[in-house]
Design a protein around this motif. Structure first.
Motif, mmCIF file in Angstrom:
data_model
loop_
_atom_site.group_PDB
_atom_site.id
_atom_site.type_symbol
_atom_site.label_atom_id
_atom_site.label_comp_id
_atom_site.label_asym_id
_atom_site.label_seq_id
_atom_site.Cartn_x
_atom_site.Cartn_y
_atom_site.Cartn_z
ATOM 1 N N LYS A 13 -6.470 5.192 15.020
ATOM 2 C CA LYS A 13 -5.064 5.232 14.578
ATOM 3 C C LYS A 13 -4.948 4.898 13.093
ATOM 4 O O LYS A 13 -4.230 5.566 12.362
ATOM 5 C CB LYS A 13 -4.212 4.271 15.405
ATOM 6 N N LYS A 14 -5.674 3.887 12.651
ATOM 7 C CA LYS A 14 -5.623 3.495 11.229
ATOM 8 C C LYS A 14 -6.249 4.575 10.338
ATOM 9 O O LYS A 14 -5.771 4.830 9.231
ATOM 10 C CB LYS A 14 -6.309 2.151 11.013
ATOM 11 N N ALA A 15 -7.312 5.197 10.802
ATOM 12 C CA ALA A 15 -7.945 6.278 10.033
ATOM 13 C C ALA A 15 -6.989 7.462 9.918
ATOM 14 O O ALA A 15 -6.880 8.080 8.850
ATOM 15 C CB ALA A 15 -9.250 6.699 10.693
ATOM 16 N N LYS A 16 -6.288 7.775 10.983
ATOM 17 C CA LYS A 16 -5.316 8.874 10.963
ATOM 18 C C LYS A 16 -4.170 8.546 10.012
ATOM 19 O O LYS A 16 -3.763 9.397 9.206
ATOM 20 C CB LYS A 16 -4.787 9.125 12.371
ATOM 21 N N GLU A 17 -3.680 7.314 10.055
ATOM 22 C CA GLU A 17 -2.607 6.895 9.150
ATOM 23 C C GLU A 17 -3.051 6.999 7.688
ATOM 24 O O GLU A 17 -2.278 7.430 6.818
ATOM 25 C CB GLU A 17 -2.173 5.461 9.457
ATOM 26 N N PHE A 18 -4.295 6.615 7.407
ATOM 27 C CA PHE A 18 -4.829 6.710 6.048
ATOM 28 C C PHE A 18 -4.854 8.167 5.583
ATOM 29 O O PHE A 18 -4.414 8.487 4.477
ATOM 30 C CB PHE A 18 -6.235 6.097 5.991
ATOM 31 N N CYS A 73 -17.453 6.405 7.684
ATOM 32 C CA CYS A 73 -17.525 5.479 6.532
ATOM 33 C C CYS A 73 -17.871 6.232 5.249
ATOM 34 O O CYS A 73 -17.291 5.979 4.193
ATOM 35 C CB CYS A 73 -18.555 4.389 6.784
ATOM 36 N N GLY A 74 -18.822 7.139 5.350
ATOM 37 C CA GLY A 74 -19.191 7.940 4.178
ATOM 38 C C GLY A 74 -18.038 8.802 3.695
ATOM 39 O O GLY A 74 -17.805 8.929 2.483
ATOM 40 N N LEU A 100 -3.701 2.611 -1.606
ATOM 41 C CA LEU A 100 -4.682 3.373 -0.820
ATOM 42 C C LEU A 100 -6.059 2.715 -0.851
ATOM 43 O O LEU A 100 -6.772 2.711 0.154
ATOM 44 C CB LEU A 100 -4.758 4.816 -1.313
ATOM 45 N N GLU A 101 -6.413 2.132 -1.992
ATOM 46 C CA GLU A 101 -7.694 1.437 -2.087
ATOM 47 C C GLU A 101 -7.720 0.237 -1.135
ATOM 48 O O GLU A 101 -8.711 0.022 -0.422
ATOM 49 C CB GLU A 101 -7.947 0.978 -3.522
ATOM 50 N N GLN A 102 -6.629 -0.522 -1.085
ATOM 51 C CA GLN A 102 -6.555 -1.654 -0.159
ATOM 52 C C GLN A 102 -6.633 -1.191 1.292
ATOM 53 O O GLN A 102 -7.337 -1.797 2.107
ATOM 54 C CB GLN A 102 -5.260 -2.441 -0.385
ATOM 55 N N THR A 108 -12.441 0.274 6.191
ATOM 56 C CA THR A 108 -13.893 0.052 6.201
ATOM 57 C C THR A 108 -14.233 -1.140 7.094
ATOM 58 O O THR A 108 -15.166 -1.075 7.904
ATOM 59 C CB THR A 108 -14.422 -0.188 4.769
ATOM 60 N N GLN A 109 -13.462 -2.209 6.969
ATOM 61 C CA GLN A 109 -13.687 -3.387 7.805
ATOM 62 C C GLN A 109 -13.488 -3.064 9.279
ATOM 63 O O GLN A 109 -14.255 -3.508 10.135
ATOM 64 C CB GLN A 109 -12.768 -4.530 7.381
#
Length: 127
Positions: A13-18, A73-74, A100-102, A108-109
């Motif tokens: 979900k967080k990856a999709k939001e990003f 991750c890559g 976006l960096e944050q 990543t964590q």
């Protein structure tokens, strides 16, 4: 496997939001001459982060899932590299870049935490 089961996975979900943030907040700001270069690279890399997490999730065996999480991750690092370019070329503001960096660091964590969980639980090991 269904989208509903995938939606229980916080890291996906967080990856999709990003990825959606990249699409909504960065891509519209890119100049037309970047349509076939930076625009396409950002689309591919950012959308592939949740896609690889989803593909791994569908594999059921922890080593396969981990492999796809490492790929994610890559791709996240690739996306962040493209965002540095966007910022340095003044396509996006410092505020957008920092945010976006944050989010990328938090993601990543999350991915690394998910990998750790998979290594400990060894899902699908006996199948």
């Amino acid at each position: 496997m269904s989208v509903k089961s995938l939606e229980t996975l916080e890291v996906w979900k967080k990856a999709k939001e990003f990825a959606l943030r990249v699409y909504r907040e960065v891509l519209p700001l890119l100049p037309p001459e970047e349509k076939w270069n930076l625009n396409q690279q950002l689309r591919r890399a950012s959308s592939s982060i949740p896609a690889n997490i989803a593909e791994g999730y569908g594999r059921f065996y922890y080593q396969e899932i981990i492999r796809f999480c490492y790929i994610a991750c890559g791709l996240l690092e690739e996306t962040l590299s493209h965002l540095v370019m966007c910022y340095e070329l003044k396509y996006i503001s410092r505020t957008i870049f920092d945010s976006l960096e944050q989010d990328g660091e938090k993601l990543t964590q999350l991915i690394n935490g998910h990998i750790g969980y998979l290594k400990r639980s060894k899902q699908g090991q006996n199948e």
